[in-house]
Structures are given as structure tokens and as C-alpha cells.
Design an enzyme around this catalytic site. Structure first.
Site, PDB file in Angstrom:
ATOM      1  CB  CYS A   1      -4.484   1.987   7.025  1.00 13.88           C
ATOM      2  SG  CYS A   1      -3.780   0.470   7.644  1.00 13.88           S
TER       3      CYS A   1
ATOM      4  CB  CYS B   1      -1.918  -3.284   8.175  1.00 11.82           C
ATOM      5  SG  CYS B   1      -3.101  -3.031   6.847  1.00 11.82           S
TER       6      CYS B   1
ATOM      7  CG  ASP C   1      -0.033   2.907   4.466  1.00 11.58           C
ATOM      8  OD1 ASP C   1      -0.170   3.790   3.605  1.00 11.58           O
ATOM      9  OD2 ASP C   1      -0.990   2.326   4.993  1.00 11.58           O
TER      10      ASP C   1
ATOM     11  CB  CYS D   1      -0.888   0.015   1.226  1.00 10.83           C
ATOM     12  SG  CYS D   1       0.113  -0.011   2.724  1.00 10.83           S
TER      13      CYS D   1
HETATM   14 FE1  FES Z   1      -1.143   0.230   4.404  1.00 10.95          FE
HETATM   15 FE2  FES Z   1      -2.591  -0.823   6.219  1.00 10.95          FE
HETATM   16  S1  FES Z   1      -3.256  -0.203   4.270  1.00 10.95           S
HETATM   17  S2  FES Z   1      -0.464  -0.528   6.279  1.00 10.95           S
END
Ligand code: FES
Length: 126
Positions: A61, A105, A38, A36
Site C-alpha cells: 500500500c 504498515c 503485502d 494484509c
Molecule cells: Fe499492507 Fe499497508 S496495507 S502494508
């Protein structure tokens, strides 16, 4: 696996523990989630092989924030060797589970902690 966030996840998302940065950290670990994009950074202070302080900054998230928060609580006070054994599953279980699509995640927290410990050991030539 649940499809909803547990109360524990919500609690750690709305009231995250150990948020921030340690300016004079002994070890810092940053990882990005390839799924994602992140990013999470973990800072640790170490004394006699024990994690005496730990903080995190997460651009991610709700599940990433909740897993960072719970992980910092799990790792604080642990010996480095014990902290290295914390897995993504331990983190997710401690939160009472994560929705299946959010399981990826929980990789970030355990990996960022491992990177921070590696960084500490590199700096201390171990
Ligand atoms: Fe990226 Fe959860 S959607 S860490």
C-alpha cells in the site's frame, strides 16, 4: 494519531527514493505483513560495517511504499549496529506520523532491514 496521510508520506509515495534491486547485494531481507499480505524486500551493500547502498521493492500500500522509501534514506550511511536500532516508530515519526489504521504498515520496513542485515552477517559468518 492523524487519520490522513501527511505531506511527507505523499511525497515518499509519489516520489519513492531508492526503488529497485541491487543485483550483487551483500544482504537481502524479505518480509510479509501477516495482516494484509503485502511483501517488501530490502537489498543492502555493506562496506566496513556501513550500509553504503540500499534499495527496496515493495508490493504494498501507499504507507508501505512511503515507509520503505524513508527507511532507505534513514539507513544509508549508517553503521549496521545503528541501523538495527531503527524501529517502526522511528520510521512512522520520520514521516510525520501515519493514520492509526496504517501503523501496521510501518512494521515491514524496519523488519525487512533487520532481515537484510541478518542475511549479510550470516553470509559473512558473524
Ligand atoms: Fe499492507 Fe499497508 S496495507 S502494508
Amino acid at each position: 494519531m492523524d487519520e490522513q496521510y501527511t505531506e511527507m508520506v505523499k511525497d515518499h509515495f509519489f516520489n519513492p527514493r531508492n526503488v529497485g534491486e541491487i543485483k550483487d547485494a551483500d544482504g537481502v531481507g524479505t518480509v510479509g505483513n501477516p495482516i494484509c499480505g503485502d511483501v517488501m524486500t530490502i537489498y543492502i551493500k555493506v562496506k566496513d560495517e556501513i550500509i553504503i547502498d540500499i534499495k527496496f521493492k515493495t508490493f504494498g500500500c501507499a504507507a508501505a511504499i512511503a515507509t520503505s522509501s524513508i527507511l532507505t534514506g534513514m539507513a544509508k550511511g549508517k553503521m549496521l549496529d545503528e541501523a538495527l536500532k531503527i524501529t517502526r516508530d522511528d520510521v512512522a515519526n520520520e514521516l510525520g506520523g501515519l493514520p492509526a489504521i496504517k501503523l501496521h504498515c510501518s512494521n515491514l520496513a524496519a523488519d525487512a532491514l533487520r532481515e537484510a542485515i541478518k542475511d549479510y552477517r550470516k553470509k559473512n559468518k558473524r
